[in-house]
Design a protein around this motif. Structure first.
Motif, PDB file in Angstrom:
ATOM      1  N   ASN A 800       9.199  -9.384 -11.763  1.00  0.00           N
ATOM      2  CA  ASN A 800       7.728  -8.931 -11.448  1.00  0.00           C
ATOM      3  C   ASN A 800       7.361  -7.387 -12.473  1.00  0.00           C
ATOM      4  OD1 ASN A 800       6.601 -10.524  -9.714  1.00  0.00           O
ATOM      5  ND2 ASN A 800       7.797  -9.584  -7.982  1.00  0.00           N
ATOM      6  N   GLU A 801       8.326  -6.807 -12.531  1.00  0.00           N
ATOM      7  CA  GLU A 801       8.272  -5.622 -13.431  1.00  0.00           C
ATOM      8  C   GLU A 801       8.127  -5.990 -14.748  1.00  0.00           C
ATOM      9  OE1 GLU A 801       7.351  -2.999 -12.130  1.00  0.00           O
ATOM     10  OE2 GLU A 801       7.950  -3.811 -10.100  1.00  0.00           O
ATOM     11  N   LEU A 802       9.080  -6.913 -15.430  1.00  0.00           N
ATOM     12  CA  LEU A 802       8.983  -7.439 -16.708  1.00  0.00           C
ATOM     13  C   LEU A 802       7.613  -8.009 -17.017  1.00  0.00           C
ATOM     14  CD1 LEU A 802      12.334  -9.665 -17.327  1.00  0.00           C
ATOM     15  CD2 LEU A 802      11.815  -7.368 -18.068  1.00  0.00           C
ATOM     16  N   ALA A 803       6.840  -8.792 -16.260  1.00  0.00           N
ATOM     17  CA  ALA A 803       5.480  -9.062 -16.265  1.00  0.00           C
ATOM     18  C   ALA A 803       4.545  -8.048 -16.397  1.00  0.00           C
ATOM     19  CB  ALA A 803       5.329 -10.083 -15.033  1.00  0.00           C
ATOM     20  N   LEU A 804       4.881  -6.809 -16.067  1.00  0.00           N
ATOM     21  CA  LEU A 804       3.863  -5.707 -16.198  1.00  0.00           C
ATOM     22  C   LEU A 804       4.122  -5.122 -17.475  1.00  0.00           C
ATOM     23  CD1 LEU A 804       3.827  -4.144 -12.500  1.00  0.00           C
ATOM     24  CD2 LEU A 804       2.334  -5.672 -13.455  1.00  0.00           C
ATOM     25  N   GLY A 805       5.308  -5.492 -18.193  1.00  0.00           N
ATOM     26  CA  GLY A 805       5.461  -4.833 -19.576  1.00  0.00           C
ATOM     27  C   GLY A 805       6.268  -3.711 -19.652  1.00  0.00           C
ATOM     28  N   LEU A 806       7.123  -3.379 -18.409  1.00  0.00           N
ATOM     29  CA  LEU A 806       7.774  -2.279 -18.270  1.00  0.00           C
ATOM     30  C   LEU A 806       9.161  -2.577 -19.043  1.00  0.00           C
ATOM     31  CD1 LEU A 806       6.089  -1.801 -15.986  1.00  0.00           C
ATOM     32  CD2 LEU A 806       7.889  -0.774 -14.639  1.00  0.00           C
ATOM     33  N   THR A 807       9.668  -1.248 -19.686  1.00  0.00           N
ATOM     34  CA  THR A 807      11.145  -1.410 -20.360  1.00  0.00           C
ATOM     35  C   THR A 807      12.123  -1.355 -19.483  1.00  0.00           C
ATOM     36  OG1 THR A 807      11.288   0.937 -20.450  1.00  0.00           O
ATOM     37  CG2 THR A 807       9.889   0.005 -22.379  1.00  0.00           C
ATOM     38  N   ASN A 808      13.440  -1.630 -20.019  1.00  0.00           N
ATOM     39  CA  ASN A 808      14.665  -1.522 -18.937  1.00  0.00           C
ATOM     40  C   ASN A 808      14.708  -0.204 -18.505  1.00  0.00           C
ATOM     41  OD1 ASN A 808      14.961  -4.095 -20.116  1.00  0.00           O
ATOM     42  ND2 ASN A 808      17.082  -3.674 -21.058  1.00  0.00           N
ATOM     43  N   LYS A 809      14.607   0.820 -19.065  1.00  0.00           N
ATOM     44  CA  LYS A 809      14.420   2.180 -18.469  1.00  0.00           C
ATOM     45  C   LYS A 809      13.465   2.240 -17.511  1.00  0.00           C
ATOM     46  CE  LYS A 809      15.058   6.848 -19.889  1.00  0.00           C
ATOM     47  NZ  LYS A 809      15.163   8.057 -21.022  1.00  0.00           N
ATOM     48  N   GLU A 810      12.266   2.006 -17.759  1.00  0.00           N
ATOM     49  CA  GLU A 810      11.298   2.145 -16.698  1.00  0.00           C
ATOM     50  C   GLU A 810      11.513   1.246 -15.656  1.00  0.00           C
ATOM     51  OE1 GLU A 810       7.580   3.229 -19.802  1.00  0.00           O
ATOM     52  OE2 GLU A 810       7.988   1.002 -19.234  1.00  0.00           O
ATOM     53  N   ILE A 811      12.240   0.047 -15.577  1.00  0.00           N
ATOM     54  CA  ILE A 811      12.358  -0.901 -14.408  1.00  0.00           C
ATOM     55  C   ILE A 811      13.439  -0.027 -13.608  1.00  0.00           C
ATOM     56  CG2 ILE A 811      13.295  -2.918 -14.061  1.00  0.00           C
ATOM     57  CD1 ILE A 811      11.994  -4.210 -16.441  1.00  0.00           C
ATOM     58  N   SER A 812      14.405   0.498 -14.514  1.00  0.00           N
ATOM     59  CA  SER A 812      15.566   1.036 -13.730  1.00  0.00           C
ATOM     60  C   SER A 812      15.168   2.210 -12.736  1.00  0.00           C
ATOM     61  CB  SER A 812      16.700   1.479 -14.618  1.00  0.00           C
ATOM     62  OG  SER A 812      17.148   0.375 -15.503  1.00  0.00           O
ATOM     63  N   ALA A 813      14.192   3.018 -13.351  1.00  0.00           N
ATOM     64  CA  ALA A 813      13.650   4.171 -12.579  1.00  0.00           C
ATOM     65  C   ALA A 813      12.983   3.760 -11.371  1.00  0.00           C
ATOM     66  CB  ALA A 813      13.041   4.998 -13.716  1.00  0.00           C
ATOM     67  N   LYS A 814      12.175   2.707 -11.625  1.00  0.00           N
ATOM     68  CA  LYS A 814      11.220   2.297 -10.610  1.00  0.00           C
ATOM     69  C   LYS A 814      11.814   1.827  -9.465  1.00  0.00           C
ATOM     70  CE  LYS A 814       6.882  -0.183  -9.862  1.00  0.00           C
ATOM     71  NZ  LYS A 814       5.640  -0.806 -10.501  1.00  0.00           N
ATOM     72  N   LEU A 815      13.004   0.751  -9.692  1.00  0.00           N
ATOM     73  CA  LEU A 815      13.743   0.092  -8.668  1.00  0.00           C
ATOM     74  C   LEU A 815      14.856   0.732  -8.480  1.00  0.00           C
ATOM     75  CD1 LEU A 815      13.548  -3.402 -10.284  1.00  0.00           C
ATOM     76  CD2 LEU A 815      12.027  -2.428  -8.238  1.00  0.00           C
ATOM     77  N   TYR A 816      15.204   2.111  -8.889  1.00  0.00           N
ATOM     78  CA  TYR A 816      16.226   2.856  -8.355  1.00  0.00           C
ATOM     79  C   TYR A 816      17.695   2.243  -8.617  1.00  0.00           C
ATOM     80  CZ  TYR A 816      12.679   5.504  -6.154  1.00  0.00           C
ATOM     81  OH  TYR A 816      11.489   6.246  -5.811  1.00  0.00           O
ATOM     82  N   ILE A 817      18.017   1.537  -9.719  1.00  0.00           N
ATOM     83  CA  ILE A 817      18.879   1.022  -9.936  1.00  0.00           C
ATOM     84  C   ILE A 817      19.512   1.550 -11.747  1.00  0.00           C
ATOM     85  CG2 ILE A 817      18.585  -1.028  -8.686  1.00  0.00           C
ATOM     86  CD1 ILE A 817      17.719  -2.637 -11.095  1.00  0.00           C
ATOM     87  N   SER A 818      20.747   1.054 -12.033  1.00  0.00           N
ATOM     88  CA  SER A 818      21.251   1.624 -13.087  1.00  0.00           C
ATOM     89  C   SER A 818      20.314   0.484 -14.333  1.00  0.00           C
ATOM     90  CB  SER A 818      22.510   1.611 -13.525  1.00  0.00           C
ATOM     91  OG  SER A 818      23.144   0.286 -13.160  1.00  0.00           O
TER      92      SER A 818
END
Length: 852
Positions: A800-818
């Motif tokens: 779902n985050e990929l579909a919003l165009g987020l980068t790997n770093k932005e996805i990690s920060a939003k989902l609280y994962i490395s």
């Protein structure tokens, strides 16, 4: 043009010297604006000639002519003539019309054909269809189909009826709508001016006024009567009586015929018996006469001959004239009459007028010759009319013709006659029966499936039988049906292909049609729906031209409807299946009714309307066609899985199954299901494994899926869950289900699939490719089960985050994962969706429905 009907669709040629009749022509032309124009008057009133003149006001390509006769009172004959007459106006739809016509075998189907024909007529061209001598049409089946035809006629089509009597068709509604124009006998009466014009045209302008008035009075306005009176050279005793019709019969015989030269008199008497006269017929009886010169002489004497248009010079007699001459012909000894008719039949045959030849042979009861000709002609509804006329007791003496008649009764769904002639075949040809030629033939009746069956005749033995290729093709088709009901589909396919090869040169339409549709049924049972539909489309080339509405009832043959319904049900296309079944709901034939109930019951089960389904099953079991458990097993699977099959019926089926010598795959599958339902699991597993072995070997995909799911049901009952075996079985079922769009088998086992999802989750889909995963999700939605996504919940979050165009770093920060964990999830997403990039992952997820 079909030689059987060519003599009926040619219009009369206009005579050069004829009275004007301008007033009558104007009346007729006024009627051209109406939907129906009726010209009703007795014989000899000039109806045909007047109409032919009026047609000159139209373009030649605006009208077509059809002359009817007493055989036109048969639906097959009548509509075959109509079709031949208007075929030039059907353009690209001509093939569709002929294909559909060949399938109309029951009397009540001709109304459908009439409506179908109307749909094919080009809407942008005015067309006038003339039916001459319409008074011959009185039979109710023909009248009913014509009533429907007239009621539905488009504005650009006009019907012109020439008749001696009031037409049998219903015209009241047209009268109310002011779309009917009716000319009666009084409209055709000659005026004194017209009568005198006729007298002058016949070279009698020098007659005294008194004699003219006497002739006119005696004719009393009757054109034919005046013409007959003018044929005499002695007018000294003419007295006006106003009852000219009373003198015609005697007058024609005594005053006209007897006053002709002997050569012409003999010619008229010997040729008037036939529907028309042509050069070869003249040569057969009068080799010394030059036909063209005789025709010219007869025309010069105003003998009321109608010259037919066409390549050959042919003519017919006026009915009244012909009647008087035929009466003289019939005064000969019967032996002489028969000898002349025999010669005439041969002449008509040699000239290519087969319909007239066959009619004469039928009159003579020369059945052997009649059968010989029919066996050498491509079969259509005109030839089947004559097949019907040959008494069964005679037909049975010719093995080829007997088999043709057997097939005729089968096509007509006349099961009583089919049974009778089948019994006679077995009695009259015991040697052929011992070879197996008739083994399994009782299967065609839908009852007593294996009456008299001992062995199945091999193809080589069929080829060596002393019958023609059409009969051999039919026997191969029969054998294929037996193999089909045994679920030996590969053998059935082999025999059908042999039947097609044997029939290729003979061109028997009915066998070609049955082979094509039966092949479609076989492929349906195998599970290859695409091939089945391809075959059906080949049979109905024009299907794409019709819209999906109520009129489609007239577009399909009943067997097509049944076959297409079976395919729709297996694909769970329930809306389409229901629409197809609606077209069969009113069928009253017991066999068709039973087939309808079978399909309707299955439809109700697939719609989860169990009460309605069971009611249909109970109605079905009251018929004669599905009492045998060999046919009901497919439907009984639904009854069993819905807990509607009593213990008594289960026991009866098991007992019947164990007594059967031949065990079909579908019966065996249901037998295994019964054993499972009764917790005889070990025996059920043995049966299922045997089924899988056979189905895989023969590539019967439908049964592979059924056996896979049954085996999964049995494995789920085991104390320890063999997940690997279950996965493999389910994967195989999904693989073939996806490839051939088979869905109904999964519906039957929806409870077991629900349990699989709950106990195995995503593990069930290991090694599925993208299409198989998509098909699995489709099944779950169709069965209204909780869906198990291909991706885990966390993978879906990442997607779902990929579909919003987020980068790997932005996805990690939003989902609280490395970031490393994010990369791992993305790689798993790529692997499961079988893609190589973010864009592809998003597109594939949307395509299979897991991402909005």
């Amino acid at each position: 043009m079909d030689k059987l009907v060519s003599s009926r669709i040619t219009s009369p040629v206009l005579k050069k010297n004829s009275i004007t009749r301008a007033g009558l022509i104007r009346k007729i032309e006024k009627g051209f604006d109406k939907k129906v124009l009726v010209l009703e008057a007795g014989a000899g009133h000039g109806k045909t000639s007047a109409l032919r003149k009026a047609l000159n006001s139209l373009a030649e390509n605006q009208w077509c002519w059809l002359s009817l006769a007493d055989d036109s009172n048969v639906p097959t004959t009548f509509w075959s003539y109509v079709l031949e007459s208007i075929s030039p106006y059907l353009a690209t739809e001509k093939a569709a019309a002929y294909d559909y016509f060949q399938q109309c075998l029951q009397e009540d189907s001709f109304t459908d054909f009439a409506l179908f024909l109307l749909d094919l007529i080009q809407p942008d061209q005015e067309l006038y269809l003339v039916l001459d001598d319409f008074h011959f049409v009185t039979a109710q089946p023909v009248v009913d189909s014509l009533d429907a035809f007239i009621a539905a006629m488009p504005k650009n089509l006009h019907l012109v009826l020439i008749t001696r009597y009031k037409p049998a068709v219903y015209l009241g509604q047209l009268m109310l709508e002011q779309d009917l124009y009716y000319l009666t006998e009084k409209d055709f009466l000659l005026s004194d001016l017209e009568a005198n014009e006729l007298i002058t045209l016949n070279g009698l302008g020098n007659l005294s006024l008194e004699m003219r008035q006497g002739l006119v009075a005696k004719a009393d306005g009757w054109l034919g009567g005046l013409q007959l009176l003018l044929l005499s050279s002695d007018f000294s005793n003419q007295q006006g009586s106003g009852q000219a019709k009373r003198i015609i019969s005697d007058y024609l015989a005594k005053e006209i015929l007897d006053k002709l030269p002997e050569k012409e008199r003999n010619f008229l008497v010997q040729t008037a018996y036939y529907p028309f006269v042509f050069a070869e017929l003249s040569q057969a009886f009068f080799p010394e006469i030059v036909y063209s010169e005789m025709l010219r002489k007869l025309q010069e004497q105003n003998l009321m001959l109608t010259v037919l248009s066409g390549e050959k010079e042919r003519f017919t007699y006026h009915p009244l004239l012909r009647e008087a001459f035929v009466e003289r012909f019939l005064q000969q000894p019967q032996s002489e009459i028969n000898a002349q008719l025999t010669i005439s039949a041969a002449v008509f045959q040699e000239a290519g007028y087969l319909d007239d030849c066959l009619g004469l042979l039928l009159e003579l009861k020369e059945y052997p010759k009649l059968m010989e000709i029919l066996l050498n002609q491509p079969q259509n509804l005109r030839t089947t009319f004559y097949i019907q006329q040959v008494p069964d007791a005679i037909a049975i003496k010719n093995i080829d013709f007997a088999i043709q008649k057997l097939f005729y009764y089968y096509i007509r769904l006349d099961y009583q006659k089919l049974e009778e002639i089948l019994g006679e075949l077995e009695k009259n040809y015991p040697d052929l029966q011992e070879m197996g030629a008739f083994d399994g033939m009782w299967l065609l009746l839908g009852t007593e499936f294996y009456k008299g069956q001992s062995t199945m005749i091999a193809k080589g033995d069929i080829i060596s039988l002393p019958v023609n290729n059409v009969s051999k093709a039919f026997l191969c088709l029969k054998c294929a049906m037996v193999f089909y009901y045994d679920n030996d589909f590969r053998q059935a396919l082999d025999y059908v292909e042999e039947s097609r090869t044997l029939n290729r040169n003979s061109g028997n339409f009915f066998i070609s049609y049955m082979n094509q549709t039966f092949l479609a049924q076989i492929y349906e049972e195998i599970g290859d729906f695409e091939q089945s539909l391809r075959l059906l489309s080949g049979t109905y080339d024009q299907l794409d031209h019709f819209s999906d509405d109520a009129k489609e009832t007239v577009n399909y043959h009943l067997s097509f409807e049944l076959t297409i319904t079976g395919i729709y049900l297996k694909k769970m296309a329930l809306t389409e299946a229901e629409a197809a079944l609606e077209k069969l709901a009113r069928q009253k034939h017991p066999h068709m009714r039973a087939s309808y109930l079978y399909n309707y019951a299955e439809l109700m089960y697939l719609k989860d309307e169990q009460k309605a389904a069971l009611e249909a099953v109970q109605q079905l079991l009251m018929t004669d066609y599905y009492k045998n458990p060999r046919l009901t097993s497919g439907l009984y699977r639904y009854v069993l899985k819905n807990d509607q099959l009593s213990a008594e019926k289960q026991e009866n089926y098991i007992a019947d199954y164990q007594q059967e010598k031949k065990l079909s795959i579908s019966n065996t599958l249901f037998y295994g299901m019964l054993l499972s339902a009764r917790d005889q699991n070990q025996q059920a597993m043995e049966v299922t494994n045997h089924l899988l072995e056979i189905s895989r070997k023969e590539r019967i995909y439908l049964r592979i899926i059924g056996a896979d799911l049954l085996k999964i049901e049995l494995l789920l009952k085991a104390q320890s869950l063999n997940k690997r075996m279950i996965r493999d079985l389910y994967h195989e079922a999904i693989h073939y289900g996806n490839e051939y769009e088979i869905l109904n088998e999964f519906f039957i086992y929806r409870k077991e699939i629900d349990r699989l999802i709950k106990e195995m989750g995503n593990e069930l889909m290991e090694n599925f490719d993208t299409e198989e995963r998509h098909f699995h999700q489709k099944i779950l939605r169709l069965l209204e089960l909780d869906e198990v996504t291909i991706l885990s919940h966390r993978e879906m979050d990442v997607l779902n985050e990929l579909a919003l165009g987020l980068t790997n770093k932005e996805i990690s920060a939003k989902l609280y994962i490395s970031v490393a964990t994010t990369k791992t999830h993305i790689l798993n997403i790529y692997r499961k969706l079988e893609v190589n990039s973010r864009v592809q992952a998003i597109e594939e997820a949307r395509r299979i429905g897991i991402l909005d």
